[in-house]
Design an enzyme around this catalytic site. Sequence first.
Site, PDB file in Angstrom:
ATOM      1  N   GLY B 252     124.160  66.109 134.832  1.00  0.00           N
ATOM      2  CA  GLY B 252     124.167  64.718 135.270  1.00  0.00           C
ATOM      3  C   GLY B 252     124.357  63.830 133.676  1.00  0.00           C
ATOM      4  O   GLY B 252     125.538  63.392 133.404  1.00  0.00           O
ATOM      5  N   THR B 480     116.302  68.427 136.688  1.00  0.00           N
ATOM      6  CA  THR B 480     115.041  68.023 135.950  1.00  0.00           C
ATOM      7  C   THR B 480     113.798  68.403 136.531  1.00  0.00           C
ATOM      8  O   THR B 480     112.794  68.126 136.047  1.00  0.00           O
ATOM      9  CB  THR B 480     115.131  66.258 136.288  1.00  0.00           C
ATOM     10  OG1 THR B 480     115.465  66.161 137.782  1.00  0.00           O
ATOM     11  CG2 THR B 480     116.273  65.287 135.562  1.00  0.00           C
ATOM     12  N   LEU B 643     103.279  65.966 135.195  1.00  0.00           N
ATOM     13  CA  LEU B 643     103.021  66.911 136.361  1.00  0.00           C
ATOM     14  C   LEU B 643     103.096  68.401 136.503  1.00  0.00           C
ATOM     15  O   LEU B 643     102.593  69.040 137.100  1.00  0.00           O
ATOM     16  CB  LEU B 643     104.118  66.194 137.356  1.00  0.00           C
ATOM     17  CG  LEU B 643     103.903  64.744 138.034  1.00  0.00           C
ATOM     18  CD1 LEU B 643     105.073  64.186 138.660  1.00  0.00           C
ATOM     19  CD2 LEU B 643     102.560  64.497 138.535  1.00  0.00           C
ATOM     20  N   THR B 647     108.274  72.390 133.432  1.00  0.00           N
ATOM     21  CA  THR B 647     109.698  71.855 133.535  1.00  0.00           C
ATOM     22  C   THR B 647     109.611  70.391 132.539  1.00  0.00           C
ATOM     23  O   THR B 647     110.704  69.945 132.267  1.00  0.00           O
ATOM     24  CB  THR B 647     109.829  71.289 134.768  1.00  0.00           C
ATOM     25  OG1 THR B 647     108.740  70.694 135.574  1.00  0.00           O
ATOM     26  CG2 THR B 647     109.965  72.581 135.856  1.00  0.00           C
ATOM     27  N   LYS B 713     105.099  58.504 133.830  1.00  0.00           N
ATOM     28  CA  LYS B 713     106.003  57.465 133.262  1.00  0.00           C
ATOM     29  C   LYS B 713     107.454  57.984 133.048  1.00  0.00           C
ATOM     30  O   LYS B 713     108.215  57.433 132.692  1.00  0.00           O
ATOM     31  CB  LYS B 713     105.318  57.187 131.949  1.00  0.00           C
ATOM     32  CG  LYS B 713     104.118  56.290 131.867  1.00  0.00           C
ATOM     33  CD  LYS B 713     103.890  56.058 130.287  1.00  0.00           C
ATOM     34  CE  LYS B 713     102.976  54.933 130.035  1.00  0.00           C
ATOM     35  NZ  LYS B 713     102.761  54.624 128.476  1.00  0.00           N
ATOM     36  N   GLY B 714     107.714  59.335 133.273  1.00  0.00           N
ATOM     37  CA  GLY B 714     108.955  59.974 133.283  1.00  0.00           C
ATOM     38  C   GLY B 714     109.292  60.492 131.786  1.00  0.00           C
ATOM     39  O   GLY B 714     108.935  59.983 130.934  1.00  0.00           O
ATOM     40  N   VAL B 715     109.994  61.548 132.008  1.00  0.00           N
ATOM     41  CA  VAL B 715     110.302  62.312 130.756  1.00  0.00           C
ATOM     42  C   VAL B 715     111.502  62.640 130.457  1.00  0.00           C
ATOM     43  O   VAL B 715     112.004  63.420 129.562  1.00  0.00           O
ATOM     44  CB  VAL B 715     109.447  63.617 130.677  1.00  0.00           C
ATOM     45  CG1 VAL B 715     107.930  63.278 130.456  1.00  0.00           C
ATOM     46  CG2 VAL B 715     109.865  64.662 131.793  1.00  0.00           C
ATOM     47  N   GLU B 717     114.380  60.772 129.546  1.00  0.00           N
ATOM     48  CA  GLU B 717     115.088  60.232 128.439  1.00  0.00           C
ATOM     49  C   GLU B 717     114.490  60.491 127.035  1.00  0.00           C
ATOM     50  O   GLU B 717     114.968  60.317 125.931  1.00  0.00           O
ATOM     51  CB  GLU B 717     115.372  58.742 128.769  1.00  0.00           C
ATOM     52  CG  GLU B 717     115.357  58.307 130.148  1.00  0.00           C
ATOM     53  CD  GLU B 717     116.580  58.385 130.988  1.00  0.00           C
ATOM     54  OE1 GLU B 717     116.803  58.794 132.161  1.00  0.00           O
ATOM     55  OE2 GLU B 717     117.683  58.472 130.317  1.00  0.00           O
TER      56      GLU B 717
END
Lengths: 337, 752, 173
Positions: B252, B480, B643, B647, B713-715, B717
């Site tokens: 995407g 993701t 996490l 990945t 926190k997210g990876v 971007e």
Amino acid sequence: MNRFDYVRAGTVAEAVQAFGSDPSARFIAGGTNLIDLMKYNVEKPGRLIDITRLPLNTIEERDGGLRIGALVSNADLAYDDRIRSRYPLLSSAILAGASAQLRNAASTGGNINQRTRCYYFYDEGTPCNKREPGSGCPAIGGVNRIHAIFGASDACIATHPSDMCVALAALEATVQVTGPDGDRAIAFADYHRLPGDDPAKDNTLKPGEMVVTVDLPAKDYGQHHTYLKLRDRLSYAFALVSVAAAFELDGQTIRTARLALGGVAHKPWRNLEAEALLQGKPATRENFQAAADLIVAEAKPQSENGFKIELARRAIVRGLEQAAAGTPQTQSDKRIQ
Amino acid sequence: MATQISPASGRDTFVGRAMSRVDGPAKVTGLAKYAGEFAAPNLAHGYVVSSAITKGRITAIDAAAAEAVPGVFKVITHENRPSIAGEAEAYQDMVAPPGAPFRALYDETIAFSGQPVALVVAEDFDTARYAASLVRVSYEAETPHTDLEAQAGSSYDPPEKRDGIKPPPEPWGDAGSAFDGAAIKVSQQYRIAHEHHNPMEPHASTVVVEDDGTYTVYDKIQGVANSQLYLTNAFGLKPEQVRCLSPYMGGGFGCGLRPQYQLFLAMLAAQDLNRSVRVVLTRDQMWSFTYRPGAVQTVSLGADTSGNLQAIRHDALHGTSQYEDYQENIVNWSGILYGCDNVELTYRLAKLDTATPGDMRAPGAVTGVFALETAMDELAYATRIDPIQLRIANYTDTDPVEEKPFGSKALKACFRQGAERFGWSKRNPEPRSMRDGKELVGWGMACGIWEALMMESSAKVTLTADGRLEVGNSTGDIGTGTYTILTQIAADALGLPMEHVTTKLGDTDLAKAPVAGGSWTAASSGTAVMKACRDVAEQAFKLARGLEGSPLANVDFERVVFSKGRIEVAGDPAKSVVLTDVMRQTGTETLEATGSASPDKDFAKQYEAYTHSAVFAEVKIDEELGIVRVTRVVSAIAAGKILNTKTARSQILGAVVMGIGSALHEESMLDHRLGRFMNRNLGEYHVPANADIHDIDVIFVDEEDKANPLGVKGVGEIGIVGTAAAISNAVFHATGKRIRDLPITVDKILAA
Amino acid sequence: MLIESGSPGADARIGITLTINGEKREIDVAPWTTLLDLLRENLDLTGTKKGCDHGQCGACTVLVNGTRINSCLALAVMKDGAEITTVEGLAGLAQSQGVNTLHPIQEAFVEHDAFQCGYCTPGQLCSSVGLMNEGHAKTREEIREAMSGNICRCGAYTNIVDAIEDVMQGAAR
């Protein structure tokens, strides 16, 4: 993709007969360029003649050289032991091109006959003199950083995309063709043409003629050669500039020089004057620079591709250095020798 | 104060480890099905006819030859299409920018090159494609304007701000005077080319007409709820009439956030013909909608001789379509990454005759941080201070805009660990000082930053008597690893093996969740899953406690741990019951719960949340020929809890690769006379190939964050932000040539 | 003349024989149908992917008589008599060689996380098997070059090379 008759020929004679005088007929072997073009509606053959079953899939000894059947795949040719040991320039040039998958499918004859590279030629939504004679050439003054710096015309500035052909030009191969009027041999230098005012034609094949073999002369330049390809990414991209260089040396003196450029003209570009200039001279950087200067002196830039002139000049010098030193570029090694 | 919940009812067994993807087997056997691959009885195939002009109107469409081809059902155009919603608002999706969205086949107006002008619907793909080549469209063309710099004079501050995108903050201090008075000044213009996302899977939609008249829609979308909303509004349908699915998505990177026109056309044709329809775009047509807008930026930095920033100015201009004001955050980063008393940031748009640009991986940050971090490198040279030291000198633990501390910011650890892994201390800062044979060697570094976002999300979990758990919500796994991390979270929360957990995603019949984007999925859907599992755990615990002679009889829920299929007393595993025994002995068939998660408002009142990175790049450049190779990248990431290290590492690797593409390769080239992108294919629009990618080293530094109970926190971007600057800085170090115009192609190296 | 198909009318169909993933199949095909479209549209073997349809991405890579090619640029009718292996047949290929689960390259791709979205993966896998059949690429550098015909927009390249090296070393042991 348009609709067409499909003919599967069993012999060369059948193939030529099936073509007949139908200007919309096309021979197909690997199909890697023709089907691509058909999906863009650039090629719309009324009849496809499948020649893959013809007995033209061998490499044979001939007059001290090799005769390559038109159906020998690019991969089989590049990895053939005789080609690798005797014509490593050809092997290297083939391996610089396309991808492993495409080289497995593409044929020798098809590689020679692939159409030129130009965004506009491939885009039926724009004018193009090659696609629609007389409609104009928007590449001139348009997006043209990949276009020709040699031999272009006011009608067309497209480039020939093949790597293999650059090596064949340097090796002075001969293309054997057959057709309705019989067999003939075409010197490689005469096979492809410049666009002039008739850019629709990429080569000098007559209607209905097909490539039967490509013949390599005995002189193989097995010791001093290189194929150096410069492009926008390190693999799977067409050349901005490529150089096929080969020497016969007597010590440090050049007995014979061969030099052909890819990605810069409507055909593999040779400058015999520059090759003659090198003959009998020491294989030095100064002499290589003189040859390069002579070649690029006749280059003409388009609006966005002036850099290719300097890039070509430098690539020629480096290619000649690689060839003279006997340190040819290995295509999987992205560090330039 | 929000209810304080413990991180999990179980313990970390799978979370935090390197786990292989649970959807891996489906993907390596070819069984994973994508939007254009679902079958239906009597499925018809639509092929889009694209506009040859950029601006003007259609004067005539001759579809007779196409419709005469046996097997063609209809050629749908603006002239013969069924009635659709008239007002533009009906086409606004969840993430639409301000404006009037494009409506395919609405009328004769052409607003961009490649705009769909007809849909040929036929019984098979070959027939539709062939017939499409026979459709003749006549146009009245107007002169297009697609040159951003030529339109700069009519640029504007977008009057309506895009939801979720902060406009530049009010200036603080006096950047103009401070810059003028600064001992060291750097002020330059930076450019980035238009980029197209080019996921490997072209956009596709399959609309299946069910026997009861409802629709099952398989769409290439990063969040099925958005497709459903769009279809219900545009076609006047009720949500229960349209089920949207996207179990797998072939990439995407942002271009699947908004429903695209193939979805609209597939539904239009399905309604018109009352049969199931699939529409798949060609690769060429992937240039006929969203893209990362090329931008022109000016960054001016003023500093004292010690490198302390005294003024930052950052102005950005990019294009948008004539009909929508797409906005992204390009300049705000320059007010957040460093502490400075005088800052002025401006942001303007210019109208172009293209489709509306859109979010592409780290939208805005890729563009703005490239400029800022290249300027910082220029300042490092101007002040003769090491680039890392310069950044540390201007380090801030507080967001200068919001005047709040960062919840966590382990950027200094990124500098330290990244520099050590890279060997930065061996760098001779002098340009052209390092070489390897014929190649100049350059080492460059840059920072990256991205927001740590969280959105409202929910998830439903169902535990069955056999100890199997089903987890689901409607967000998408776009590569993701969402299937995997949600499975890990759920398995740990209930102490189950991962094989006993099935995660379902990408289906509007599942619990509602946001689109997958912005790096918010792990925080949002992960928290929702965790809370739902905790709810089920509590239900199971109550049942267990009520069992006759239960070893848990007098124990509180807070004191038990779910582990290895048992509920046990923490620290006293002898006191335990088997989860499936609890279910069986209480005659419980299923336990289920829906968990919902939303941003912690109390946290947000006190803290700001960002991910950070330090990116180090080595380039080798043939001195004579100007060919660049990126031979090493070390990306040190501070993104809270990781996490799944396998990945998550892949997310960073992939983002670095896209960053290399942005730095060296990617450029959609417009012919402004035609208003047309000319290199609309993967042979001429270069994304990195395997041979372009050498060693990439990913470091996740330890960082504790409390923005959400998972600490993530997210990876998605952060790995791309700053990568292009690190490379351009390395190119300068290698060559002494500063190229401020991406991509850095050989022509620019030779010309510099 | 071996075959002369009739007119370019809609009904032109030619009977061909293909052995697909070990199964011999008699198929009527239009001359303009590519091998890729035959697999995906007619035979419901959607594992083989269409990424560009022009030989510029490699997602459609299949093995024809053990050799990797772009199935998007091959007319199905021209492959009459060939043995085709798609991603759906890789495990079977391994099983015919005595391995009882997935093909080792499939296992290695999962283990090394050599994909993200999974769309280029079938092509990468078939290409990897083709590469090993060819036997030319031995070093990491050579593998990278030989796999450059398979674009991965998710950027899993380093993991793909790790997976291939792993299998090649396993085979060498």
